[in-house]
Design an enzyme around this catalytic site. Sequence first.
Site, PDB file in Angstrom:
ATOM      1  N   GLN A 200      -8.163  42.079  39.249  1.00 23.98           N
ATOM      2  CA  GLN A 200      -9.026  42.579  37.949  1.00 23.98           C
ATOM      3  C   GLN A 200      -9.452  44.075  38.304  1.00 23.98           C
ATOM      4  O   GLN A 200     -10.136  44.484  38.778  1.00 23.98           O
ATOM      5  CB  GLN A 200     -10.298  41.700  38.126  1.00 23.98           C
ATOM      6  CG  GLN A 200     -10.166  40.059  38.031  1.00 23.98           C
ATOM      7  CD  GLN A 200      -9.530  39.459  37.119  1.00 23.98           C
ATOM      8  OE1 GLN A 200      -9.959  39.654  35.972  1.00 23.98           O
ATOM      9  NE2 GLN A 200      -8.237  38.902  37.139  1.00 23.98           N
ATOM     10  N   GLY A 241     -16.717  35.843  30.343  1.00 20.54           N
ATOM     11  CA  GLY A 241     -15.449  35.876  30.859  1.00 20.54           C
ATOM     12  C   GLY A 241     -14.871  37.231  30.733  1.00 20.54           C
ATOM     13  O   GLY A 241     -14.869  38.133  29.905  1.00 20.54           O
ATOM     14  N   HIS A 242     -13.521  37.487  31.409  1.00 19.27           N
ATOM     15  CA  HIS A 242     -12.843  38.690  31.266  1.00 19.27           C
ATOM     16  C   HIS A 242     -12.328  38.967  30.097  1.00 19.27           C
ATOM     17  O   HIS A 242     -11.726  37.777  29.409  1.00 19.27           O
ATOM     18  CB  HIS A 242     -12.024  38.844  32.526  1.00 19.27           C
ATOM     19  CG  HIS A 242     -10.822  37.843  32.637  1.00 19.27           C
ATOM     20  ND1 HIS A 242      -9.957  37.756  33.770  1.00 19.27           N
ATOM     21  CD2 HIS A 242     -10.561  36.750  31.929  1.00 19.27           C
ATOM     22  CE1 HIS A 242      -9.239  36.515  33.576  1.00 19.27           C
ATOM     23  NE2 HIS A 242      -9.445  36.020  32.456  1.00 19.27           N
ATOM     24  N   ASN A 243     -12.002  40.283  29.544  1.00 20.57           N
ATOM     25  CA  ASN A 243     -11.407  40.385  28.516  1.00 20.57           C
ATOM     26  C   ASN A 243     -11.702  40.087  27.116  1.00 20.57           C
ATOM     27  O   ASN A 243     -10.902  40.034  26.122  1.00 20.57           O
ATOM     28  CB  ASN A 243      -9.911  40.245  28.470  1.00 20.57           C
ATOM     29  CG  ASN A 243      -8.941  40.875  29.778  1.00 20.57           C
ATOM     30  OD1 ASN A 243      -9.003  40.486  30.735  1.00 20.57           O
ATOM     31  ND2 ASN A 243      -8.907  42.261  29.317  1.00 20.57           N
ATOM     32  N   SER A 261     -10.621  36.198  27.226  1.00 21.98           N
ATOM     33  CA  SER A 261      -9.768  36.804  26.248  1.00 21.98           C
ATOM     34  C   SER A 261     -10.342  36.193  24.838  1.00 21.98           C
ATOM     35  O   SER A 261      -9.307  35.778  24.123  1.00 21.98           O
ATOM     36  CB  SER A 261      -8.263  36.184  26.449  1.00 21.98           C
ATOM     37  OG  SER A 261      -7.950  36.883  27.886  1.00 21.98           O
TER      38      SER A 261
END
Length: 346
Positions: A200, A241-243, A261
């Site tokens: 990450q 969460g990520h992105n 995402s």
Amino acid sequence: MPITVKELAVLCGARIEGGDADQTIHSAADISSAKAGQVTQLTSAKYAVHLQQSAASACLIGEEFTTQEVPESLALLVCKDPELAFIEAVKHLHPERVYTPEIAPQAVLANDVTLGESVYIGPYAVIGEWTAIGDHSAILAGAYLGSNVKIGKHCRIHPYAVIYDDVEIGDHVTIHSGAIIGADGFGYKFRNGAHVKVPQIGNVRIEDNVEIGANTCIDRGALGSTVIGTGSKIDNLVQIGHNNKVGRHVIMCGQTGVSGSCTIDDYAILAGSSGIADHVTIGKGAVVLARSGVAGDIPPGAQYFGSPAKDKKTAYKEQLAIQKLPDLIKKIKKLEEKLLELEKKP
């Protein structure tokens, strides 16, 4: 900061009806418990009964309200938007604490830290190398800022918040205690009987006028940035969460979880305990109602409810139908009994 009823009316853009315009107001309270020297608000007719017996010295009220039997000691402050006016009154009467610019001797600052004007660094705060903190920002006791972090102007980082490396934060941002900004996203690939971690290496970018609640976690992007747009407000205990790309003026209520995402467009609302699957788009102004589980895209302006979430009208009809099931089952059993009786007859 104490203020007279007359001065409060000027501050809130209200006109005075009744009461004592020279009475001093020292604090604010809700309509059911306000005492002499306090200001309250009436924004719903169902609370009007409290106004009739109120000991408050002033009450902000909308122009459309008609009231009867108001105590003689109570000044009505009539205005277009009593809720917004009450906010202004509370901000004046209960001003936010101002920190005198200083760097506490117990704070730990690495080399090459850049500090703007009038910055406050509290005891036991830790600031990593190459980090920059803008004018009039306050980093309170025990907060941790990693390396290469950028904090804008007029920000406040509350005690024990953790901001990982490379996070970028705009102006007028508030991050409450226990929040963790920039931890690794949850990314793994299953190979050879084991979960292999995906590095990450992205970051988190928070734009201006954002508030992030206590114990909320916002993960860094796997490659690019996780973005929180201007004016968005995130409650306590939220997981992003990520992105994810969170738009402008989005509301996320407590215990909401957003997988990776996703795109949460401007002015969307995610109510409490809602869950969003990965790679989902929530359209502009859409509302996800409490405890809903979203597995697919939601169009702009729509209201979705349930798990899996559906258009609110459809979901409510299904809920009503489910409530009727016990009665329907009883009717079916009676019909089955009648059919059996008919079959036994010659």
